[in-house]
Design a protein around this motif. Structure first.
Motif, mmCIF file in Angstrom:
data_model
loop_
_atom_site.group_PDB
_atom_site.id
_atom_site.type_symbol
_atom_site.label_atom_id
_atom_site.label_comp_id
_atom_site.label_asym_id
_atom_site.label_seq_id
_atom_site.Cartn_x
_atom_site.Cartn_y
_atom_site.Cartn_z
ATOM 1 N N GLU B 366 -23.359 -0.180 47.137
ATOM 2 C CA GLU B 366 -22.199 0.271 47.908
ATOM 3 C C GLU B 366 -22.512 0.265 49.401
ATOM 4 O OE1 GLU B 366 -20.160 3.311 44.650
ATOM 5 O OE2 GLU B 366 -21.660 4.065 46.043
ATOM 6 N N ARG B 367 -23.740 0.725 49.727
ATOM 7 C CA ARG B 367 -24.134 0.768 51.134
ATOM 8 C C ARG B 367 -24.162 -0.642 51.724
ATOM 9 N NH1 ARG B 367 -28.980 4.072 49.720
ATOM 10 N NH2 ARG B 367 -27.952 6.001 49.146
ATOM 11 N N MET B 368 -24.719 -1.557 50.936
ATOM 12 C CA MET B 368 -24.856 -2.927 51.430
ATOM 13 C C MET B 368 -23.475 -3.548 51.656
ATOM 14 S SD MET B 368 -27.416 -4.665 52.282
ATOM 15 C CE MET B 368 -27.261 -6.158 53.217
ATOM 16 N N ALA B 369 -22.571 -3.312 50.688
ATOM 17 C CA ALA B 369 -21.232 -3.876 50.804
ATOM 18 C C ALA B 369 -20.545 -3.345 52.060
ATOM 19 C CB ALA B 369 -20.418 -3.516 49.557
ATOM 20 N N ARG B 370 -20.710 -2.014 52.271
ATOM 21 C CA ARG B 370 -20.093 -1.393 53.442
ATOM 22 C C ARG B 370 -20.728 -1.943 54.731
ATOM 23 N NH1 ARG B 370 -16.146 -0.234 55.911
ATOM 24 N NH2 ARG B 370 -16.105 1.556 57.295
ATOM 25 N N ALA B 371 -22.032 -2.171 54.680
ATOM 26 C CA ALA B 371 -22.734 -2.694 55.862
ATOM 27 C C ALA B 371 -22.172 -4.051 56.253
ATOM 28 C CB ALA B 371 -24.228 -2.790 55.581
#
Lengths: 307, 540
Positions: B366-371
């Motif tokens: 999720e963090r990567m997608a948001r990044a």
């Protein structure tokens, strides 16, 4: 001869001066400061620190004061990091330690290395020769920062015979491992040099003459061959001794002997200007002194050399 | 001659008697049988530069200072306060503090320890003439006029700390500070013996000169080799101290030190070789320890005028932070119990509750997608790549972490150039903002969250990224006078996470090996403050 020595000593003065000025310049152009800390220092405190150590003065004043301090009072100034001590204290504590194990290492390297090399040459192409050559190559390729941990592993951890470090005023148990670690590679060099030069001497005309006269081998070697064979070894001894003092950095780091070797690297990393300068001057003076000593020895051994 | 040997025999005899007595001795509280040998040896990595409490500026010297000096207050095993030279401390408004000193506190030469000794020491710490690199600590403690004294505007006698009488010390602060007593534990605030300092100058801490007031005194020191401490018979609690000798060995090389530890040459060492902890923990579970340590590891982002243009956009900073998979760093590189950090203050800080930070609850996917989204919004990404100059000080761990993080940033279209410098150059470069991203770590000076969060205020000299937020500045000023500052701290952490003022990476642990016969080690003390007078060696 005396005139030669005096001349050499006189030349040493400008050499040391150039060394001091050169190191001073290098030191000041390096980034960083002895007082830089992660937390930052209040400006008034920093100003006081700089004033305390004379860093607020222009460059030429600093260097002039430094040299005057050395010449008039033999005062190498304060340490910038060890604030409870000055440079003379630090070197005064550490140098005898370095000198002690340096001296024993030197003796071991010369005696064992020289004997090994000469034996190998005399018994050329026998098992003794191969053994000596094999050992010296082995010792040569084993740097002391590899040897030191191995020694501790074997003699301290596995066998439990000797302490893994410390100095304790130079008790013999504490001296052995540092001496082995420091002397091994020098021993190997001396063995190789003395073997090669002995081999050369043994095939020279005057040795052939001596043997033709019917002199016993022992006499030929000790009376006639040894002295000329040692000349190349002696020229190596000056740099070797200084090399041992500078090589002591590894010994001090691995064996916690408390010698000055530690300061070679640490003083530069900490920007401890005082200690860095003190060590440089000390080493410079040592190098000059030992080279002079070697030259004198040379003249004494080799009648062909005249100054 | 005969007399001499007679004396020797009787000395031996009495030693044997003592030995016999010891063999049967038990610990007064735990009742555990005590070992005959009550010596404690430990390894330190580097020689401490000074033992003068007002000049000490690093951990190794601090550890020794805690044995040979005693401040107003000390700490229990769990880090809570306990009386030191002061028996009682009170304040009605958290601004004027009164410390009542015990009447049996003595210097090692027999002189009484008085309030005047503290006044002298504290003024000395602040006085620019002392040139203490820790003078800032006095300012941090908010003692009235500290800043002016340190700046040299007024004399050190203007520092608002007064001896009402020999046993009463009154300190007035510039503003209320509820955790002021905690701050007095620090070595900068330990007392010094004025006549000794004045008589011997810079050499007053040499073994032949030193006068100190702790449970032990300095007996011998050989620079870069070892030091030796023996009990101080004048110490008020001398009867309770069980350890009879302390020796510290300076051993620079960590692997060499570990071999010597295995050979039984000493009882404790920290600064273990990089990567050795998992093996040690497996082989010697009762010897290897990992306990929380009040330090946080982070990357500072240069937000000053000469910072990278893209990094001025909070979205880019967020993206960089989100893309870091902290678990890879703690579980695969460090492997010694460190905790992934999504906020700055160390989780084990006293009275501190880890704030709710939104991205901490997400999965790494999720963090990567948001990044990736954030980078795109900000106008960067693989189509419009950016190049970042990441600096760190030379160390194997820092190098590995930087390498891994630069790989984690690659999908964002970020190319990272790694540059390492040795420490003194590093401080210079980082302090002058000649970087885009810089490795940093902060260790608490006292056990309270403000020791971390103050770093993010714009006036703080260690705010190397030059992060500036009016709200954070205001909240941190307000927090000082609040009875319960926790809600404010939570708010500050949330603002920091929103702005991504720094990129938090992990919270430290203290990893060390300790001989299992040594008992009562303060494992719960997150500041890593230990007092040898509390520990003992149990019979095997």
């Amino acid at each position: 001869m005396i005139a030669f020595i005096i001349r050499r000593l006189l030349v040493a003065v400008p050499v040391l001066l150039i060394l001091i000025v050169g190191t001073f310049i290098l030191m000041y152009t390096a980034p960083g400061s002895p007082f830089a800390t992660e937390r930052g220092i209040p400006p008034a405190v920093l100003a006081n620190l700089e004033a305390q150590y004379g860093l607020d003065q222009p460059f030429h004043v600093q260097i002039w004061r430094y040299i005057v301090g050395i010449v008039t009072e033999f005062d190498f100034g304060p340490s910038f990091i060890y604030r409870d001590q000055d440079v003379n204290d630090l070197i005064g504590q550490g140098f005898p330690v370095t000198l002690t194990y340096g001296f024993w290492s030197f003796l071991a390297a010369v005696l064992v290395g020289g004997t090994l090399g000469i034996l190998a040459a005399v018994r050329h192409n026998t098992w003794l020769d191969y053994l000596a050559v094999g050992m010296s190559i082995g010792a040569q390729v084993l740097p002391n920062f590899v040897l030191a941990p191995i020694l501790v592993l074997v003699f301290t951890l596995w066998l439990g015979w000797l302490p893994g470090g410390g100095w304790q005023g130079g008790q013999w148990q504490f001296v052995i491992l540092p001496v082995i670690a420091l002397s091994t590679s020098f021993m190997a060099s001396i063995a190789r040099i003395s073997r090669a030069s002995m081999l050369e001497v043994l095939t020279s005309n005057f040795i052939r003459t001596a043997r033709a006269k019917g002199l016993p081998m022992r006499r030929v070697i000790f009376r006639h061959a040894l002295k000329p064979a040692l000349l190349p070894v002696i020229s190596y001894l000056g740099p070797a001794f200084v090399g041992m003092i500078t090589g002591s950095v590894v010994i001090d780091i691995y064996f916690s002997t408390g010698g000055i070797g530690q300061f070679f690297v640490a003083s530069a990393l900490n920007r401890d200007y005082g200690v860095m300068m003190g060590i440089t001057v000390l080493l410079g003076a040592l190098t000059i002194f030992f080279n002079l000593l070697v030259d004198i020895l040379y003249a004494w051994i080799d009648p062909k050399i005249r100054y | 001659m005969i007399r001499h040997s007679l004396f020797a025999t009787s000395a031996l005899f009495s030693m044997a008697l003592c030995g016999a007595a010891w063999a049967q001795a038990t610990h007064p509280e735990t009742g555990e049988p005590l070992a005959e040998d009550q010596t404690f040896q430990y390894r330190l990595q580097d020689q401490f530069p000074s033992l003068d409490p007002q000049l000490i500026e690093e951990t190794a010297g601090g550890h020794v200072a805690r044995q040979i000096f005693e401040g107003l207050l000390t700490q229990n095993a769990d880090g809570t306060l306990r009386p030191g030279v002061a028996e009682e401390w009170t304040s009605e408004d958290n601004q004027t503090w009164v410390f009542t000193l015990r009447d049996d506190a003595r210097w090692s030469n027999g002189d009484p320890v008085t309030a005047h000794d503290f006044v002298y020491a504290w003024q000395r710490a602040a006085d620019p003439a002392t040139a203490s690199e820790y003078a800032w600590y006095v300012e941090l403690s908010q003692i009235r006029n500290a800043a002016a004294v340190i700046a040299g505007e007024v004399g050190p006698e203007e520092l608002d700390v007064r001896a009402i009488d020999d046993r009463t010390l009154e300190v007035t602060l510039g503003q209320p500070l509820p955790y002021f007593p905690q701050m007095t534990v620090h070595y900068t605030f330990m007392p010094t013996h004025q006549p000794t300092v004045e008589a011997h100058g810079a050499n007053w801490t040499n073994p032949e000169n030193i006068v100190s007031n702790g449970a032990y005194v300095l007996d011998q020191i050989a620079v870069n080799e070892f030091f030796h401490l023996v009990p101080n018979p004048e110490y008020w609690g001398a009867d309770d101290a069980i350890i009879t000798e302390i020796t510290g060995y300076v051993i620079n090389d960590a692997n060499q030190a570990l071999n010597r530890f295995h050979a039984g040459e000493f009882d404790m060492m920290d600064d273990l070789p990089a990567g050795s902890y998992p093996r040690l923990e497996e082989e010697m579970p009762d010897t290897a320890h990992s306990v929380p340590r009040l330090c946080s590891y982070y990357y500072a982002v240069n937000q000053s005028e000469n910072g990278h243009e893209a990094l001025q956009d909070p979205r880019v900073r967020q993206a960089l932070s989100y893309a870091i998979n902290r678990n890879v760093i703690t579980d695969q590189i460090l492997q010694a119990g460190q905790a992934p950090a999504y906020s700055f203050t160390h989780w084990a800080t006293a009275g501190f509750e880890l704030p709710e930070i939104e991205y901490a609850t997400w999965t790494q996917e999720e963090r990567m997608a948001r990044a990736l989204e954030l980078m795109e919004e900000a106008g960067y990404g693989p189509d419009n790549p950016i190049e970042i100059n990441l600096i760190y000080n030379t160390s194997e761990n820092h190098r590995q972490i930087a390498t891994v993080i630069s790989q984690m940033w690659r999908p964002l279209g970020v190319t990272t150039v790694l540059n390492n410098y040795e420490w003194q150059s590093y401080l210079d470069i980082r302090g002058n903002q000649n970087f885009d991203v810089a490795r940093g770590a902060w260790c608490g000076d006292y056990n309270e969250a403000s020791t971390f969060l103050d770093l993010m205020t714009s006036s703080n000299a260690n705010n190397d990224g030059k992060y500036f937020s009016e709200d954070v500045d205001r909240l941190m000023t307000e927090s000082v006078s609040e009875a319960d500052p926790q809600p404010t701290y939570t708010q500050v952490e949330q603002i920091l996470a929103e702005d991504m003022a720094i990129l938090p990476i992990y919270h430290y642990t203290q990893n060390f090996v300790l001989d299992p016969t040594i008992r009562n080690w303060p494992m719960q003390n997150v500041e890593n403050n230990w007092y040898v007078r509390d520990i003992y060696r149990a019979a095997e």
